[in-house]
Design an enzyme around this catalytic site. Structure first.
Site, short mmCIF file in Angstrom:
data_model
loop_
_atom_site.label_atom_id
_atom_site.label_comp_id
_atom_site.label_asym_id
_atom_site.label_seq_id
_atom_site.Cartn_x
_atom_site.Cartn_y
_atom_site.Cartn_z
N ASN A 172 -3.41 -4.92 13.41
CA ASN A 172 -4.84 -4.61 13.27
C ASN A 172 -5.56 -5.19 14.40
O ASN A 172 -6.48 -5.37 14.18
CB ASN A 172 -5.30 -4.68 11.70
CG ASN A 172 -4.81 -3.60 10.89
OD1 ASN A 172 -4.34 -2.73 11.04
ND2 ASN A 172 -4.35 -4.31 9.67
N ARG A 210 -4.17 -14.73 0.12
CA ARG A 210 -3.19 -14.39 0.94
C ARG A 210 -3.93 -14.66 2.26
O ARG A 210 -5.02 -14.20 2.85
CB ARG A 210 -3.00 -12.89 1.08
CG ARG A 210 -1.69 -12.59 1.77
CD ARG A 210 -1.37 -11.36 1.81
NE ARG A 210 0.22 -11.09 2.01
CZ ARG A 210 0.75 -9.94 2.21
NH1 ARG A 210 -0.16 -8.77 2.50
NH2 ARG A 210 2.04 -9.63 2.16
N GLY A 217 8.56 -7.62 -0.05
CA GLY A 217 7.89 -6.59 0.21
C GLY A 217 8.71 -5.30 0.18
O GLY A 217 9.01 -4.52 -0.81
N ASN A 246 -4.08 -10.31 7.80
CA ASN A 246 -3.58 -8.84 8.41
C ASN A 246 -4.94 -8.17 9.20
O ASN A 246 -4.98 -7.03 9.43
CB ASN A 246 -3.05 -7.93 7.56
CG ASN A 246 -1.58 -8.29 6.98
OD1 ASN A 246 -1.16 -9.35 7.41
ND2 ASN A 246 -1.28 -7.75 5.91
N GLN A 259 -4.95 -7.55 -6.10
CA GLN A 259 -5.38 -7.96 -4.70
C GLN A 259 -6.72 -7.55 -4.38
O GLN A 259 -6.96 -6.14 -4.27
CB GLN A 259 -4.29 -7.83 -3.45
CG GLN A 259 -4.78 -8.24 -2.26
CD GLN A 259 -3.58 -7.85 -1.23
OE1 GLN A 259 -3.70 -6.86 -0.45
NE2 GLN A 259 -2.88 -8.92 -0.56
N TYR A 314 -8.17 -7.96 8.20
CA TYR A 314 -9.16 -7.18 7.54
C TYR A 314 -10.39 -8.27 7.50
O TYR A 314 -10.43 -9.24 8.22
CB TYR A 314 -8.43 -7.09 6.28
CG TYR A 314 -7.42 -6.03 6.21
CD1 TYR A 314 -7.78 -4.75 6.59
CD2 TYR A 314 -6.23 -6.18 5.63
CE1 TYR A 314 -6.81 -3.70 6.88
CE2 TYR A 314 -5.39 -5.44 5.99
CZ TYR A 314 -5.46 -4.06 6.38
OH TYR A 314 -4.65 -3.00 6.48
N THR A 347 0.72 -1.19 -0.03
CA THR A 347 0.00 0.06 -0.24
C THR A 347 0.87 1.19 0.15
O THR A 347 1.80 1.42 0.82
CB THR A 347 -0.89 0.00 1.12
OG1 THR A 347 -1.81 -1.20 1.23
CG2 THR A 347 -1.56 1.28 1.26
N HIS A 367 -7.61 -11.09 -0.52
CA HIS A 367 -6.82 -10.48 0.70
C HIS A 367 -7.49 -11.21 1.93
O HIS A 367 -8.57 -10.51 2.39
CB HIS A 367 -6.98 -8.95 0.81
CG HIS A 367 -5.76 -8.48 1.91
ND1 HIS A 367 -5.11 -9.43 2.87
CD2 HIS A 367 -5.17 -7.39 1.90
CE1 HIS A 367 -4.45 -8.67 3.63
NE2 HIS A 367 -4.08 -7.52 2.89
#
Length: 371
Positions: A234, A226, A321, A177, A98, A179, A25, A174
């Site tokens: 998070n 992923r 990354g 993480n 993604q 989400y 991002t 996705h």
């Protein structure tokens, strides 16, 4: 014995090497949420990766959680992404999009009509997000009603269809993480009492519905996923039995024969040993039902770690990354064992070309010396 620099075909994707650009991002889409010509330059610079995974891209206005991130739900966004995929393909590269819904990791200022973010739960995350004012605490969410879930699945399908229309070689869902999909998976977040909460089977139900629907729309052979089984980012506290949860979930995925599974080992961008987890066992479950699917590893891999993982057969692909931010020619640098550019942490999010498209390639004298 395979090497990091050998080609690999997985699903419908033919990669020139095993080095993957992880989703990053960068918040360069501004108020418009549209992909820009500058983004096309950025991705084309990195087209020597075996595969580029795009920055996380919201499937709907509701799915946005950070200022300046692009979407894939409007015709204008599709056209903007088409310029990017054309630029990458012109350089001989491969790129997948993604698909992202942040769930509760959002702020009312980013939501349509200032509405609360949605999630599996009404509990607010102890986390921050990036708004047009900078970093702010996320807003309290509301729990999605059971009758709303088909709409969210349809948003994923629409976004996946748009991605293929935009020229992408595939999509990555996705599910990591902290989400939305992980907000359903983990019992540390999901406090529902309906058929989408409680047992492992129930908590897996909605993410499985999403992935099956996306794969049915664009083909499992160009769909990836992923996962991050033990990351705490998070405010995703550890599941009470992460091994059992993800063993079950991946076992349910295997018959779909996805192109690849992209797994973050440990804390995203942090310690690899944040909690105990048997990733080898998870890989065996994935491969048992999907021998041709690629196992992609991620999180703090060095050149030596990546080479060893490919040679040992414990990974088929390695995603990098942060090294890709400052090193558009990372494949060449890894091949030559050349030094890497230093990352400018002040230009990661938002802004223009500085710290985005102006990182220099390997200088000719260094290239010659490395050879």
């Amino acid at each position: 014995m395979a090497t990091l620099f050998d080609p690999l075909r997985f699903g419908r994707i033919q990669a020139a090497n095993r080095i993957i650009m992880a989703p990053l991002t960068r918040n360069r889409a501004g108020d418009s949420r549209l992909p820009t010509p500058l983004m096309a330059e950025y991705y084309a610079q990195r087209a020597t990766a075996g595969l580029i995974i795009s920055e996380a891209t919201q499937i709907s206005p509701e799915g946005q959680g950070y200022y300046g991130t692009p979407g894939i739900y409007s015709p204008e966004q599709v056209a903007g992404w088409r310029r990017i995929t054309d630029a990458v393909h012109a350089k001989g590269g491969k790129i997948v999009l993604q698909l992202w819904h942040v769930g509760r990791i959002s702020h009312v200022s980013l939501q349509p009509n200032g509405q609360p973010p949605v999630s599996s739960t009404a509990r607010r995350a102890n986390a921050k997000t990036y708004t047009n004012k900078g970093f702010e605490d996320v807003s309290p969410p509301r729990a999605l009603k059971i009758e709303e879930l088909p709409r969210v699945v349809a948003d994923y399908v629409h976004a996946a269809r748009n991605a293929i229309q935009a020229g992408f070689d595939g999509v990555e869902v996705h599910g990591a993480n902290g989400y939305l999909l992980e907000q359903f998976l983990r019992d540390s977040i999901n406090d529902r009492t309906d058929r989408y909460g409680g047992s492992i089977e129930n908590r897996s139900r909605f993410p499985l519905e999403v992935i099956k629907a996306v794969a049915a729309e664009v083909g499992a052979d160009r769909t990836g996923l992923r996962l991050s089984p033990i990351t705490p980012v998070n405010d995703a506290n550890q599941d009470s039995n992460a091994q059992a949860l993800f063993n079950y979930f991946v076992g349910e995925l295997a018959p779909l024969k996805l192109a690849y599974l992209h797994v973050i080992e440990g804390a995203t961008g942090g310690p690899r040993d944040v909690a105990r987890f048997d990733f080898a066992a998870l890989r065996a479950i994935f491969k048992q039902g999907n021998e041709g699917g690629a196992w992609m590893v991620n999180n703090g891999y060095t050149r030596r770690m990546a080479m060893d993982a490919i040679a040992a057969g414990t990974a088929d692909l390695v995603a990098f990354g942060k090294p890709y931010i400052a090193n558009p020619d990372l494949v060449e640098r890894l091949k030559l064992d050349a030094p890497l550019n230093a990352l400018d942490g002040d230009t990661l999010y938002g802004g223009g070309a500085t710290g985005y498209t102006d990182y220099p390639p390997l200088a000719s004298p260094l290239r010659a010396a490395a050879r």
